[in-house]
Design an enzyme around this catalytic site. Structure first.
Site, PDB file in Angstrom:
ATOM      1  N   ASP A 194      11.363 -23.832 -49.744  1.00  0.00           N
ATOM      2  CA  ASP A 194      10.791 -24.874 -50.584  1.00  0.00           C
ATOM      3  C   ASP A 194      10.820 -24.504 -52.063  1.00  0.00           C
ATOM      4  O   ASP A 194      10.442 -23.390 -52.445  1.00  0.00           O
ATOM      5  CB  ASP A 194       9.343 -25.121 -50.145  1.00  0.00           C
TER       6      ASP A 194
ATOM      7  N   GLU B 204      15.802 -25.788 -51.262  1.00  0.00           N
ATOM      8  CA  GLU B 204      15.433 -26.895 -52.128  1.00  0.00           C
ATOM      9  C   GLU B 204      15.385 -26.306 -53.525  1.00  0.00           C
ATOM     10  O   GLU B 204      14.593 -25.397 -53.791  1.00  0.00           O
ATOM     11  CB  GLU B 204      14.069 -27.493 -51.773  1.00  0.00           C
TER      12      GLU B 204
ATOM     13  N   ASP C  54      19.975 -35.171 -55.643  1.00  0.00           N
ATOM     14  CA  ASP C  54      20.752 -36.106 -56.462  1.00  0.00           C
ATOM     15  C   ASP C  54      21.260 -37.268 -55.622  1.00  0.00           C
ATOM     16  O   ASP C  54      21.200 -38.433 -56.044  1.00  0.00           O
ATOM     17  CB  ASP C  54      21.943 -35.388 -57.108  1.00  0.00           C
TER      18      ASP C  54
ATOM     19  N   ASP D   8       8.832 -35.564 -49.117  1.00  0.00           N
ATOM     20  CA  ASP D   8       8.571 -35.682 -50.547  1.00  0.00           C
ATOM     21  C   ASP D   8       8.809 -37.100 -51.051  1.00  0.00           C
ATOM     22  O   ASP D   8       7.964 -37.703 -51.710  1.00  0.00           O
ATOM     23  CB  ASP D   8       9.468 -34.729 -51.333  1.00  0.00           C
TER      24      ASP D   8
ATOM     25  N   ASN E 134       5.361 -38.646 -51.745  1.00  0.00           N
ATOM     26  CA  ASN E 134       4.966 -38.543 -53.141  1.00  0.00           C
ATOM     27  C   ASN E 134       4.881 -39.902 -53.832  1.00  0.00           C
ATOM     28  O   ASN E 134       4.633 -39.975 -55.037  1.00  0.00           O
ATOM     29  CB  ASN E 134       5.922 -37.611 -53.897  1.00  0.00           C
TER      30      ASN E 134
END
Length: 603
Positions: free
Chosen positions: A259, A295, A320, A390, A394
């Site tokens: 991570d 990551e 990306d 995420d 998030n």
């Protein structure tokens, strides 16, 4: 062998002769350390030099213990294999050889066969719940299950990124043997199991290292989580290197996802870590497949393997790629999507052709250059996804793409994901277009910390247009409420209903095509070209390892695009799309996959 154990430099290790347990702790800030085993008198630990303390005690598996590092402070073992309760409770001595493996000869699968499925163990009912779901995932076409972090954390629920005991499987999820049983069952089904590990920080509650090992941290270097971990220290490096080997050797995980390694200041350590893992795994079990994935916001391509067997990491999560596809599907442009929204088709072509979009140019969102050239890497060096913990969690309200994107466009993006030569990853429930959100949740026991997390979460979204009104921000779910966690559990009953069943059938069909027609050709595959065909359409081609040429024509927009490609049809998301493409028109919101056999492939 039917049992596996790693002799750890930290923590409690049973002696081979069964006469007791050796305890070892790095506590350079403590004047003295003693071992306190419940039901026994304290034992002073011997200073070994350079901050190390050790003692051997005549106790075995099941003993509950702490380390007394100050007159007023006794702490759990930072390398505990398990806790007797939650993270503030005593640690447990564990016999790693108590579990007898049913599939000890498993050697894993090659990286190019990987189809990842990221899941949250707590949301699926603990280790036993994941184990029950494994046959379904195997039948779907998944080849590798990736667990969000399981290092023990405070409370009964957490994403896992607040872990404080990296060697202890979360008490809330089950015992060490329950975790081993789940992995063993997966191997028996031909499934790999990956683990997400967090080496860039500890959680805010229950991490005691700073009280007795201040050099573990670099007070002069700060991260979003506080003082940085100091990877210049040999003891610190060995702590995390041993942790990686522990999960891979003692638990037989097939791979690790590291991570947010961009938050680690000593980037050279990453390559040291990968080299040590590969060296020791090969020495233990020659020919075993173990996979390492990063990551890394830095897009540091030099850490990634240019070919199988080369030094480095197998792949990186391709943020990306996701960050380009998401605005194409939703039209969103706030936050980091601002770097990816304009010219989405051109940017998608770059990501399909070269892997990373940012390869050294300035990121307006970050305010500095980002990335390294990546076109020399194979497509399998990139893990592509439409959703993950995420990118869903998030969001303020945790919405999934099923509630944000046009269904037809989402089908087209799914076909791109699952037929692209990059390594695909699904997020739990994505296969049936689950409607349950995936929210950020915690279970902190202290009211002050819980309130700080709730308020911080809401302030984080104040800059977004939808939440500039303070009253609207109060509607953002409280991470510490149990209802927030409950709302994040996908409902598998949806998969049998209407459009959800159709989406599940699409995933099953695409993964069968990937298994039979794409995966055997992935070794040696390289990108040929990719070009935008309008505002939301791209045509990309790869020469596969056997010389065949794979073409993907994808249009995520509401208007047709001018594009002309013909060939042997592999798949189309809309009937007649391939015929239209051959005539010069790529219909809206569709993907067409063509596979030209080697003898027909142009040089």
């Amino acid at each position: 062998m039917t049992t596996f154990a790693l002799d750890l430099p930290w923590g409690a290790n049973l002696l081979p002769d069964g006469t007791g347990t050796r305890f070892r702790l790095w506590a350079p800030s403590a004047g003295s350390v003693s071992l306190e085993v419940e039901g026994r008198a304290p034992l002073p630990m011997r200073a070994e030099g350079e901050g190390w303390y050790a003692v051997t005690a005549p106790v075995g598996a099941g003993a509950r213990y702490r380390y007394r590092v100050a007159p007023d402070l006794a702490v759990p073992d930072p390398a505990a294999r398990a806790q007797a309760g939650e993270v503030h409770d005593p640690s447990l001595v564990v016999d790693p050889r108590a579990y007898r493996w049913k599939n000890p000869g498993w050697r894993g699968r090659p990286w190019h066969e990987t189809v990842l499925y990221e899941l949250h163990v707590g949301a699926l009912g603990g280790f036993a719940g994941v184990e029950r779901d494994l046959p379904r995932l195997r039948d779907l076409g998944i080849t590798a299950v990736e667990l969000m972090p399981i290092a023990d954390f405070p409370g009964e629920r957490n994403w896992g990124y607040d872990g404080v005991l990296p060697f202890a499987p979360a008490y809330a999820y089950g015992t060490p043997d329950a975790l081993k049983s789940m992995i063993d069952t997966a191997h028996g089904l031909g499934l790999m199991v990956f683990l997400d590990v967090v080496y860039n920080h500890f959680g805010p509650d229950g991490a005691y290292l700073n009280a007795y090992a201040k050099p573990f941290f670099d007070a002069g270097t700060h991260t979003p989580w506080g003082a940085a971990i100091d990877f210049t220290r040999p003891a610190v490096r060995d702590y995390f290197e041993s942790n990686a080997l522990y999960w891979l050797q003692e638990y037989r995980f097939d791979g690790l996802r590291f991570d947010a390694v961009h938050a680690i200041a000593e980037q050279d350590w990453l390559d040291t870590l990968a080299a040590r893992i590969r060296r020791e795994i090969e020495a233990e079990t020659p020919g075993r497949h173990v996979h390492l994935v990063l990551e890394n916001e830095r897009n540091a391509a030099h850490h990634l393997r240019p070919a199988p067997g080369a030094p480095g990491f197998d792949a990186q999560w391709n943020d990306d790629g996701h960050n380009i596809l998401h605005p194409l599907l939703t039209g969103e442009s706030e936050g980091y999507y601002g770097d990816f929204h304009a010219g989405g088709a051109e940017k998608l072509a770059t990501a399909l052709r070269e892997g990373f979009l940012f390869q050294g140019q300035d990121s307006p969102h970050l305010g500095h250059p980002r990335g390294e050239p990546s076109a020399h890497l194979p497509p399998t060096a990139f893990v592509l996804f439409l959703q993950n913990h995420d990118q869903v969690g998030n969001r303020a309200m945790g919405e999934r793409l099923a509630t944000l994107a046009d269904p037809q466009a989402l089908r087209a993006a799914t076909a791109l994901l699952l037929l692209c030569p990059q390594i695909p990853m699904l997020f739990m429930g994505e296969e049936w277009a689950a409607t349950a959100p995936f929210l950020f949740f915690t279970g902190f026991l202290g009211a002050e910390l819980a309130e700080a997390v709730r308020d911080g979460r809401r302030k984080e979204f104040a800059k977004f247009a939808a939440f500039q009104d303070p009253e609207r921000r109060t509607r953002i779910p409280d991470p510490n409420e149990e209802a927030t966690f409950r709302a994040s559990i996908p409902d598998p009953a949806e998969a049998e209903q209407g459009e959800h069943a159709a989406m599940l059938a699409l995933h099953r069909q695409l993964l069968a095509i990937r298994r039979d027609r794409i995966i055997p050709r992935l070794p040696g595959a390289t990108a040929l070209d990719a070009a935008a065909m309008g505002e939301a359409a791209v045509v990309a081609r790869w020469r596969m390892g056997d010389g065949a040429v794979l073409t993907l024509a994808v249009n995520l927009g509401p208007e047709p695009a001018a594009a002309r490609v013909s060939g042997d049809l592999l798949f189309e998301t809309e009937a007649g799309a391939a015929a239209a493409l051959a005539a010069g028109r790529l219909p809206p919101r569709c993907t067409v996959a063509l596979l030209a056999p080697p003898q027909d492939a142009a040089p």
